[in-house]
Design a protein around this motif. Structure first.
Motif, mmCIF file in Angstrom:
data_model
loop_
_atom_site.group_PDB
_atom_site.id
_atom_site.type_symbol
_atom_site.label_atom_id
_atom_site.label_comp_id
_atom_site.label_asym_id
_atom_site.label_seq_id
_atom_site.Cartn_x
_atom_site.Cartn_y
_atom_site.Cartn_z
ATOM 1 N N MET A 1 -9.786 1.917 -27.546
ATOM 2 C CA MET A 1 -8.659 2.104 -26.658
ATOM 3 C C MET A 1 -7.913 3.371 -27.063
ATOM 4 S SD MET A 1 -5.944 -0.746 -25.649
ATOM 5 C CE MET A 1 -4.871 -0.540 -24.311
ATOM 6 N N SER A 2 -7.601 4.193 -26.094
ATOM 7 C CA SER A 2 -6.971 5.481 -26.350
ATOM 8 C C SER A 2 -5.456 5.382 -26.228
ATOM 9 C CB SER A 2 -7.502 6.501 -25.340
ATOM 10 O OG SER A 2 -6.796 7.701 -25.454
ATOM 11 N N ASP A 3 -4.758 6.216 -26.990
ATOM 12 C CA ASP A 3 -3.300 6.256 -26.917
ATOM 13 C C ASP A 3 -2.805 7.278 -25.893
ATOM 14 O OD1 ASP A 3 -2.929 4.300 -28.793
ATOM 15 O OD2 ASP A 3 -2.859 5.705 -30.469
ATOM 16 N N ARG A 4 -3.710 8.002 -25.277
ATOM 17 C CA ARG A 4 -3.273 9.030 -24.334
ATOM 18 C C ARG A 4 -2.869 8.398 -23.004
ATOM 19 N NH1 ARG A 4 -6.799 10.908 -20.338
ATOM 20 N NH2 ARG A 4 -8.865 9.962 -20.440
ATOM 21 N N ASP A 5 -1.968 9.075 -22.312
ATOM 22 C CA ASP A 5 -1.525 8.598 -21.011
ATOM 23 C C ASP A 5 -2.640 8.765 -19.989
ATOM 24 O OD1 ASP A 5 1.021 7.969 -21.935
ATOM 25 O OD2 ASP A 5 1.800 9.970 -21.504
ATOM 26 N N PRO A 6 -2.721 7.853 -19.008
ATOM 27 C CA PRO A 6 -3.752 8.002 -17.985
ATOM 28 C C PRO A 6 -3.457 9.200 -17.080
ATOM 29 C CG PRO A 6 -2.295 6.177 -17.458
ATOM 30 C CD PRO A 6 -1.895 6.674 -18.813
ATOM 31 N N ASN A 7 -4.502 9.785 -16.551
ATOM 32 C CA ASN A 7 -4.342 10.893 -15.615
ATOM 33 C C ASN A 7 -3.869 10.370 -14.272
ATOM 34 O OD1 ASN A 7 -5.255 12.976 -17.345
ATOM 35 N ND2 ASN A 7 -7.369 12.364 -16.965
ATOM 36 N N ILE A 8 -3.107 11.187 -13.581
ATOM 37 C CA ILE A 8 -2.659 10.856 -12.232
ATOM 38 C C ILE A 8 -3.550 11.608 -11.251
ATOM 39 C CG2 ILE A 8 -0.777 11.050 -10.565
ATOM 40 C CD1 ILE A 8 1.153 10.680 -12.902
ATOM 41 N N VAL A 9 -4.087 10.875 -10.279
ATOM 42 C CA VAL A 9 -4.938 11.453 -9.253
ATOM 43 C C VAL A 9 -4.078 11.645 -8.000
ATOM 44 C CG1 VAL A 9 -6.969 11.102 -7.800
ATOM 45 C CG2 VAL A 9 -6.968 10.294 -10.183
ATOM 46 N N GLN A 10 -3.951 12.883 -7.562
ATOM 47 C CA GLN A 10 -3.172 13.221 -6.368
ATOM 48 C C GLN A 10 -4.105 13.238 -5.170
ATOM 49 O OE1 GLN A 10 0.196 13.844 -6.741
ATOM 50 N NE2 GLN A 10 0.516 14.118 -4.577
ATOM 51 N N SER A 11 -3.731 12.563 -4.100
ATOM 52 C CA SER A 11 -4.546 12.532 -2.893
ATOM 53 C C SER A 11 -4.484 13.868 -2.162
ATOM 54 C CB SER A 11 -4.040 11.441 -1.947
ATOM 55 O OG SER A 11 -4.629 11.576 -0.667
ATOM 56 N N GLY A 12 -5.592 14.237 -1.553
ATOM 57 C CA GLY A 12 -5.624 15.413 -0.693
ATOM 58 C C GLY A 12 -4.810 15.224 0.572
ATOM 59 N N LEU A 13 -4.368 13.986 0.840
ATOM 60 C CA LEU A 13 -3.541 13.713 2.017
ATOM 61 C C LEU A 13 -2.052 13.930 1.750
ATOM 62 C CD1 LEU A 13 -5.312 10.495 3.375
ATOM 63 C CD2 LEU A 13 -5.625 12.879 4.101
ATOM 64 N N SER A 14 -1.687 14.193 0.506
ATOM 65 C CA SER A 14 -0.293 14.528 0.195
ATOM 66 C C SER A 14 0.063 15.800 0.944
ATOM 67 C CB SER A 14 -0.112 14.732 -1.313
ATOM 68 O OG SER A 14 -0.369 13.546 -2.015
ATOM 69 N N ARG A 15 1.319 15.914 1.326
ATOM 70 C CA ARG A 15 1.723 17.067 2.146
ATOM 71 C C ARG A 15 3.223 17.252 2.155
ATOM 72 N NH1 ARG A 15 -1.013 15.306 7.353
ATOM 73 N NH2 ARG A 15 -2.519 14.837 5.763
ATOM 74 N N THR A 16 3.645 18.344 2.749
ATOM 75 C CA THR A 16 5.052 18.613 3.004
ATOM 76 C C THR A 16 5.257 18.548 4.503
ATOM 77 O OG1 THR A 16 5.197 20.043 1.061
ATOM 78 C CG2 THR A 16 6.909 20.311 2.721
ATOM 79 N N VAL A 17 6.301 17.824 4.917
ATOM 80 C CA VAL A 17 6.597 17.652 6.339
ATOM 81 C C VAL A 17 8.034 18.097 6.569
ATOM 82 C CG1 VAL A 17 6.856 15.952 8.192
ATOM 83 C CG2 VAL A 17 4.998 15.712 6.538
ATOM 84 N N THR A 18 8.257 18.903 7.612
ATOM 85 C CA THR A 18 9.618 19.294 7.984
ATOM 86 C C THR A 18 9.891 18.797 9.397
ATOM 87 O OG1 THR A 18 9.516 21.260 6.579
ATOM 88 C CG2 THR A 18 11.207 21.224 8.302
#
Length: 90
Positions: free
Chosen positions: A1-18
């Motif tokens: 078991m590792s002590d490192r934090d898990p990686n966060i996977v960002q979705s390609g559907l993330s976006r900026t909306v105005t």
């Protein structure tokens, strides 16, 4: 078991909306070893809205954002009455 934090996977559907002069950062993400996705929307003054329940797919998360925006309008993301804003970086 590792002590490192898990990686966060960002979705390609993330976006900026105005809309109506308000910019929203729509973030859809999950932990590397987690199958479900989290939806977070941050408005242009740093107020964050996070959905309580995770989503099975990133597409479902994006759809939930779009339904909320279309049904409730931009006001759904502007409620500042009972919100602790994140500190802004300068």
């Amino acid at each position: 078991m590792s002590d490192r934090d898990p990686n966060i996977v960002q979705s390609g559907l993330s976006r900026t909306v105005t809309r109506e002069g308000v910019t929203l950062d729509v973030s859809i993400y999950r932990l590397e070893h987690d199958a479900q996705w989290t939806l977070e929307v941050v408005n242009d003054v740093g107020t964050s809205t996070v959905w309580d329940a995770p989503f099975d797919t990133d597409a479902e998360a994006l759809e939930a954002f779009e339904v909320t925006l279309n049904d409730e309008g931009i006001e759904a993301f502007l409620d500042r009455s009972n919100v602790i804003e994140f500190p802004r970086r300068h």
